[in-house]
Motif scaffolding. Structure first.
Motif, short mmCIF file in Angstrom:
data_model
loop_
_atom_site.label_atom_id
_atom_site.label_comp_id
_atom_site.label_asym_id
_atom_site.label_seq_id
_atom_site.Cartn_x
_atom_site.Cartn_y
_atom_site.Cartn_z
N ARG A 1 4.18 16.65 -1.23
CA ARG A 1 4.20 15.58 -2.23
C ARG A 1 4.95 14.33 -1.72
NH1 ARG A 1 6.78 18.72 -6.59
NH2 ARG A 1 7.19 16.70 -7.49
N LEU A 2 4.54 13.86 -0.55
CA LEU A 2 5.13 12.67 0.06
C LEU A 2 4.20 11.48 -0.12
CD1 LEU A 2 6.12 14.24 3.51
CD2 LEU A 2 7.58 13.98 1.50
N GLY A 3 4.78 10.30 -0.05
CA GLY A 3 4.00 9.07 -0.03
C GLY A 3 4.70 8.04 0.80
N GLY B 1 0.79 -1.21 0.00
CA GLY B 1 0.00 0.00 0.00
C GLY B 1 0.82 1.26 0.00
N MET B 2 0.10 2.37 -0.14
CA MET B 2 0.72 3.69 -0.12
C MET B 2 -0.26 4.70 0.46
SD MET B 2 2.26 6.01 -3.23
CE MET B 2 3.82 5.17 -3.30
N PHE B 3 0.31 5.65 1.20
CA PHE B 3 -0.44 6.78 1.74
C PHE B 3 0.16 8.08 1.20
CE2 PHE B 3 -0.72 3.42 4.93
CZ PHE B 3 -2.08 3.36 5.18
N PRO B 4 -0.41 8.66 0.12
CA PRO B 4 0.10 9.94 -0.37
C PRO B 4 -0.37 11.09 0.53
CG PRO B 4 -1.62 9.09 -1.83
CD PRO B 4 -1.45 8.10 -0.73
N SER B 5 0.47 12.11 0.66
CA SER B 5 0.14 13.22 1.56
C SER B 5 -0.87 14.20 0.96
CB SER B 5 1.41 13.98 1.95
OG SER B 5 2.00 14.61 0.82
N PHE C 1 5.20 3.95 -9.02
CA PHE C 1 3.84 4.48 -8.97
C PHE C 1 3.83 5.87 -8.33
CE2 PHE C 1 -0.11 4.90 -6.40
CZ PHE C 1 -1.02 5.04 -7.44
N GLY C 2 4.52 6.00 -7.21
CA GLY C 2 4.56 7.28 -6.51
C GLY C 2 5.14 8.39 -7.37
N PHE C 3 6.24 8.11 -8.04
CA PHE C 3 6.88 9.15 -8.84
C PHE C 3 6.20 9.36 -10.19
CE2 PHE C 3 10.97 8.11 -6.38
CZ PHE C 3 10.71 9.10 -5.44
N ASP C 4 5.90 8.27 -10.89
CA ASP C 4 5.39 8.38 -12.25
C ASP C 4 3.91 8.76 -12.32
OD1 ASP C 4 7.94 7.58 -12.92
OD2 ASP C 4 7.36 5.54 -13.52
N GLU C 5 3.09 8.18 -11.43
CA GLU C 5 1.65 8.42 -11.52
C GLU C 5 1.15 9.48 -10.54
OE1 GLU C 5 -0.86 5.00 -12.17
OE2 GLU C 5 0.91 3.79 -12.64
N LEU C 6 1.68 9.46 -9.32
CA LEU C 6 1.22 10.44 -8.35
C LEU C 6 2.06 11.72 -8.35
CD1 LEU C 6 0.36 8.16 -5.28
CD2 LEU C 6 -1.14 8.97 -7.11
N LYS C 7 3.17 11.70 -9.09
CA LYS C 7 4.07 12.87 -9.20
C LYS C 7 4.57 13.32 -7.83
CE LYS C 7 3.33 12.80 -13.59
NZ LYS C 7 4.13 11.82 -14.29
N LEU C 8 4.93 12.33 -6.99
CA LEU C 8 5.45 12.65 -5.67
C LEU C 8 6.87 13.18 -5.77
CD1 LEU C 8 4.23 9.52 -3.67
CD2 LEU C 8 3.15 11.78 -3.81
N HIS C 9 7.27 13.91 -4.74
CA HIS C 9 8.65 14.39 -4.61
C HIS C 9 9.49 13.38 -3.83
CE1 HIS C 9 12.09 16.83 -3.59
NE2 HIS C 9 11.80 16.74 -2.30
N LYS C 10 8.83 12.67 -2.90
CA LYS C 10 9.58 11.78 -2.00
C LYS C 10 8.69 10.60 -1.62
CE LYS C 10 12.44 12.44 2.11
NZ LYS C 10 12.79 13.41 3.16
N VAL C 11 9.28 9.41 -1.66
CA VAL C 11 8.59 8.21 -1.20
C VAL C 11 9.32 7.73 0.05
CG1 VAL C 11 7.96 5.83 -1.74
CG2 VAL C 11 7.79 7.59 -3.51
N GLU C 12 8.55 7.45 1.10
CA GLU C 12 9.12 7.11 2.39
C GLU C 12 8.64 5.73 2.85
OE1 GLU C 12 9.26 11.44 4.48
OE2 GLU C 12 7.28 10.49 4.40
N ALA C 13 9.36 5.19 3.83
CA ALA C 13 8.95 3.94 4.47
C ALA C 13 9.53 3.91 5.87
CB ALA C 13 9.46 2.74 3.67
N GLY C 14 8.75 3.41 6.78
CA GLY C 14 9.22 3.19 8.14
C GLY C 14 9.40 1.70 8.34
N ILE D 1 13.36 7.93 -0.56
CA ILE D 1 14.01 8.14 -1.85
C ILE D 1 13.34 9.36 -2.49
CG2 ILE D 1 12.49 6.51 -3.06
CD1 ILE D 1 14.94 5.75 -4.81
N LEU D 2 14.15 10.22 -3.09
CA LEU D 2 13.65 11.43 -3.73
C LEU D 2 13.44 11.18 -5.22
CD1 LEU D 2 16.09 13.97 -2.06
CD2 LEU D 2 13.67 13.64 -1.52
N GLU D 3 12.58 11.99 -5.82
CA GLU D 3 12.28 11.83 -7.25
C GLU D 3 13.52 11.94 -8.11
OE1 GLU D 3 9.71 15.00 -8.76
OE2 GLU D 3 10.47 16.30 -7.18
N ASP D 4 14.52 12.69 -7.67
CA ASP D 4 15.73 12.85 -8.49
C ASP D 4 16.91 12.02 -7.98
OD1 ASP D 4 16.09 14.41 -6.25
OD2 ASP D 4 16.56 16.25 -7.33
#
Length: 180
Positions: free
Chosen positions: A90-92, A81-85, A118-131, A172-175
């Protein structure tokens, strides 16, 4: 929003998946580092997945929950799963759980990469995180393998079976460089 990887098919959960999700949430090995705890009955599992199913009708989405199926057999081997902000940050945040019978086959890595894409390409997030619980070495390896950076330690933040556990924060950042 469904996704296909080389070996897996990620399909959003529905009410038909309630028994299957309940079984996955009831596996002790999957609960070891999970804050949910093992559900006492189907009704408790229903309350856990209700928000994800309700959210499928919203725009923008605030959460996604997919069942993970083997393309070769259609067998469900886990959840992700994912939780976009949904804000200017632009976090997920991503998560995944793979049935223990399928550990060691690279499925978690394959799923985690799909979630990042998915986070970067479809949701256009800046950063994807995980705990991840600091003791969860398998998941730490997955996050590092997909190019995430350990950004910090959150001390005693996870309530797991009556004890407070530490959590690493990865991102991880989009760039950031990645080969997927």
């Amino acid at each position: 929003m469904n996704h296909i990887t080389n070996r897996l098919f990620l399909e959003e959960i529905s009410w038909d998946d309630l028994p299957l999700v309940h079984v996955l949430h009831s596996i002790p090995e999957l609960d070891e580092y999970n804050t949910l705890g093992i559900p006492k009955d189907l009704e408790e599992t229903k309350k856990v997945i209700q928000p994800a199913i309700d959210d499928q009708q919203k725009n923008p989405r605030s959460q996604f929950c997919w069942k993970i199926e083997l393309k070769s057999s259609g067998q469900v081997i886990g959840l992700a799963g994912m939780f976009p902000s949904n804000d200017r940050f632009r976090l997920g945040e991503i998560y995944y759980k793979i049935h223990p019978d399928f550990w060691g086959n690279g499925y978690a890595t394959e799923v985690a990469k799909a979630l990042v894409r998915f986070g970067f390409d479809e949701l256009k997030l800046h950063k994807v995180e995980a705990g991840v619980a600091t003791e969860n070495i398998r998941s730490v390896r997955v996050l590092e393998k997909i190019g995430m950076t350990r950004e910090g330690l959150r001390r005693k933040i996870l309530p797991i079976r009556g004890a407070w556990k530490d959590n690493y924060h990865y991102a991880i950042l989009e760039d950031d460089p990645r080969d997927y």
